[in-house]
Design an enzyme around this catalytic site. Structure first.
Site, PDB file in Angstrom:
ATOM      1  N   ASP A  35       0.836  -1.208   0.000  1.00  0.00           N
ATOM      2  CA  ASP A  35       0.000   0.000   0.000  1.00  0.00           C
ATOM      3  C   ASP A  35       0.870   1.258   0.000  1.00  0.00           C
ATOM      4  O   ASP A  35       2.001   1.239   0.482  1.00  0.00           O
ATOM      5  CB  ASP A  35      -0.907  -0.033   1.241  1.00  0.00           C
ATOM      6  CG  ASP A  35      -2.073   0.930   1.114  1.00  0.00           C
ATOM      7  OD1 ASP A  35      -2.339   1.410  -0.004  1.00  0.00           O
ATOM      8  OD2 ASP A  35      -2.718   1.209   2.147  1.00  0.00           O
ATOM      9  N   ASN A  83     -11.198  -2.363  -5.077  1.00  0.00           N
ATOM     10  CA  ASN A  83     -10.437  -1.374  -5.855  1.00  0.00           C
ATOM     11  C   ASN A  83     -11.124  -0.983  -7.176  1.00  0.00           C
ATOM     12  O   ASN A  83     -10.709  -0.028  -7.836  1.00  0.00           O
ATOM     13  CB  ASN A  83      -9.003  -1.857  -6.136  1.00  0.00           C
ATOM     14  CG  ASN A  83      -8.091  -1.797  -4.923  1.00  0.00           C
ATOM     15  OD1 ASN A  83      -7.183  -2.602  -4.753  1.00  0.00           O
ATOM     16  ND2 ASN A  83      -8.311  -0.822  -4.048  1.00  0.00           N
TER      17      ASN A  83
END
Ligand code: IPE
Ligand code: IPE
Ligand code: MG
Length: 281
Positions: A35, A83
């Site tokens: 991330d 996502n």
């Protein structure tokens, strides 16, 4: 240790860290939530996709280092089921990068005997991406080294729902739905990770203290390592540091620590009269 490490060159630092590791306690399965690509780009006033592009090289470094350390399974979170909420151009850029990665890294995966397996609902990916993933999986299927799971369109909850539905389907086919009892083992063998050990170490970069729907079942007893480093800046050194940190943890799995007083010691404590007389509830 930290100050000493800072004075060393990167090569010496990695050598020192690697030799500090206990080769018998290398985690069998490492899972990583990669991330912070967007923040890395924002810090430089770049478009977000540049952050994703910069995140490809750390993938290579981590895959190679894990393979050398004889880690059995490495699971990388590349695209979550959630996502899809991102802008279309960012998602399309991610598919382009994935195809670029597969093309560039395939010879490397073969050289290190790595078996690539994509986990997630792959049927929703654009067809060229599905085809290239399948080709890479077929080509590496007979490799006997590390297993590299790429979690793509992956969601821990959808994985559990799929597992339970598949158990139900099997029971319907076999005609024993009425007497079906679902066990932990049955769920485990219907997950994408069937046959693999659960992750020992879960790393998340960029400092977020959450799981974001990653491997919800499998990480029940994983050791967590969260670093502020953004994924594009993650290095082999930091991976080695995370493993060293892991080796200094005491995993108890709900039991007692090795240094805890034994039953004998406790019984002598309990002999104290006032303790014995305490009501039990
Ligand atoms: C992780 O980086 C990569 C993917 C989720 C594909 P992000 O894109 O989430 O980066 P941040 O969290 O916005 O910094
Ligand atoms: C998790 O990161 C997914 C991947 C790294 C692929 P996100 O950036 O999507 O997670 P949230 O939205 O911060 O929870
Ligand atoms: Mg993020």
């Amino acid at each position: 240790m930290k100050e000493l490490l800072q004075e060393l060159s990167p090569g010496d630092r990695d050598w020192l860290l690697a030799t500090s590791l206990d080769p018998k306690r290398i985690p069998s399965h490492i899972a990583i939530i990669m991330d912070g690509n967007g923040r890395w780009a924002r810090q430089r006033n770049f478009p977000r996709i540049m952050g994703h592009k910069a995140g490809v090289d750390p993938v290579r470094a981590v895959v190679e280092t894990c393979a050398r350390l004889r880690v059995e399974v490495l699971t990388l979170y590349a695209f979550s089921a959630e996502n899809w909420k991102r802008p279309r151009h960012e998602i399309e850029g991610l598919w382009r990068l994935l195809r670029f990665y597969l093309k560039r890294e395939l010879p490397n995966l073969m050289r290190h005997e790595i078996q690539l397996v994509a986990i997630g609902r792959l049927e929703s990916l654009p067809s060229p991406v599905q085809e290239e993933l399948q080709a890479a999986m077929d080509e590496t299927a007979h490799n006997r080294g590390m297993r590299l799971n790429l979690a793509i369109n992956y969601g821990g909850r959808t994985e559990l729902v799929d597992a339970v539905n598949s158990i139900l389907d099997n029971a319907r086919l076999e005609g024993n739905l009425h007497s079906l009892e679902i066990s932990e083992e049955a769920i485990g063998t219907h997950l994408y990770t069937a046959g693999l050990k659960d992750p020992d170490l879960l790393i998340r970069t960029s400092g977020e203290m959450r799981l974001s729907n990653f491997l919800l079942w499998q990480i029940a007893y994983a050791e967590l390592y969260v670093t502020e480093t953004l994924w594009p800046d993650f290095t082999r050194t930091e991976l080695l540091q995370a493993i060293l940190d892991y080796q200094n943890r005491e995993r108890r799995f709900g039991g007692l620590t090795r240094s805890a007083p034994s039953a004998m010691d406790l019984s002598s404590l309990l002999l104290e009269e006032e303790v014995l007389e305490l009501p039990l509830a």
